[in-house]
Design a protein around this motif. Structure first.
Motif, mmCIF file in Angstrom:
data_model
loop_
_atom_site.group_PDB
_atom_site.id
_atom_site.type_symbol
_atom_site.label_atom_id
_atom_site.label_comp_id
_atom_site.label_asym_id
_atom_site.label_seq_id
_atom_site.Cartn_x
_atom_site.Cartn_y
_atom_site.Cartn_z
ATOM 1 N N ASP A 55 -8.360 1.518 -1.631
ATOM 2 C CA ASP A 55 -8.185 1.408 -3.081
ATOM 3 C C ASP A 55 -6.712 1.322 -3.478
ATOM 4 O O ASP A 55 -6.388 0.898 -4.583
ATOM 5 C CB ASP A 55 -8.833 2.596 -3.796
ATOM 6 N N ASP A 56 -5.817 1.732 -2.593
ATOM 7 C CA ASP A 56 -4.380 1.694 -2.875
ATOM 8 C C ASP A 56 -3.690 0.457 -2.295
ATOM 9 O O ASP A 56 -2.469 0.400 -2.249
ATOM 10 C CB ASP A 56 -3.697 2.943 -2.310
ATOM 11 N N SER A 67 0.855 -1.185 0.000
ATOM 12 C CA SER A 67 0.000 0.000 0.000
ATOM 13 C C SER A 67 0.888 1.231 0.000
ATOM 14 O O SER A 67 2.119 1.129 0.028
ATOM 15 C CB SER A 67 -0.906 0.007 1.237
ATOM 16 N N HIS A 68 0.253 2.403 0.010
ATOM 17 C CA HIS A 68 1.047 3.632 0.061
ATOM 18 C C HIS A 68 1.722 3.784 1.424
ATOM 19 O O HIS A 68 2.599 4.613 1.590
ATOM 20 C CB HIS A 68 0.188 4.851 -0.291
ATOM 21 N N TYR A 77 -7.969 4.916 0.962
ATOM 22 C CA TYR A 77 -6.815 4.127 1.393
ATOM 23 C C TYR A 77 -6.912 2.688 0.906
ATOM 24 O O TYR A 77 -5.949 2.120 0.421
ATOM 25 C CB TYR A 77 -6.668 4.141 2.909
#
Length: 80
Positions: free
Chosen positions: A53-54, A10-11, A51
């Protein structure tokens, strides 16, 4: 049996699976990955949609190369 690793990307960064698991094939690895991600999504139920979605789940093979990448959005569809 081949060993597969289930990493969460994730980010925020990467949560790598340090030990992996021996599974008969990629279909079994995908099934395990979906179970892991569905459990995470339940615990992250209050997370903002932007969040989640990443977030991706990445299945890595014995050679430490990605075999399959599944977006969180695909997993949410499976869970419904």
């Amino acid at each position: 049996m081949p060993r597969y690793y289930i990493d969460i990307r994730s980010h925020f960064g990467t949560d790598e699976d340090p030990s992996g698991m021996d599974l008969p094939d990629i279909a079994a690895a995908r099934s395990e990955a979906l179970k892991v991600m569905q459990a995470l999504l339940r615990s992250w139920a209050t997370m903002q949609p932007d969040y989640s979605d990443d977030i991706f789940i990445e299945i890595v093979g014995e050679d430490l190369r990605p075999v399959l990448i599944i977006p969180c959005s695909d997993i949410k569809t499976v869970d419904r």
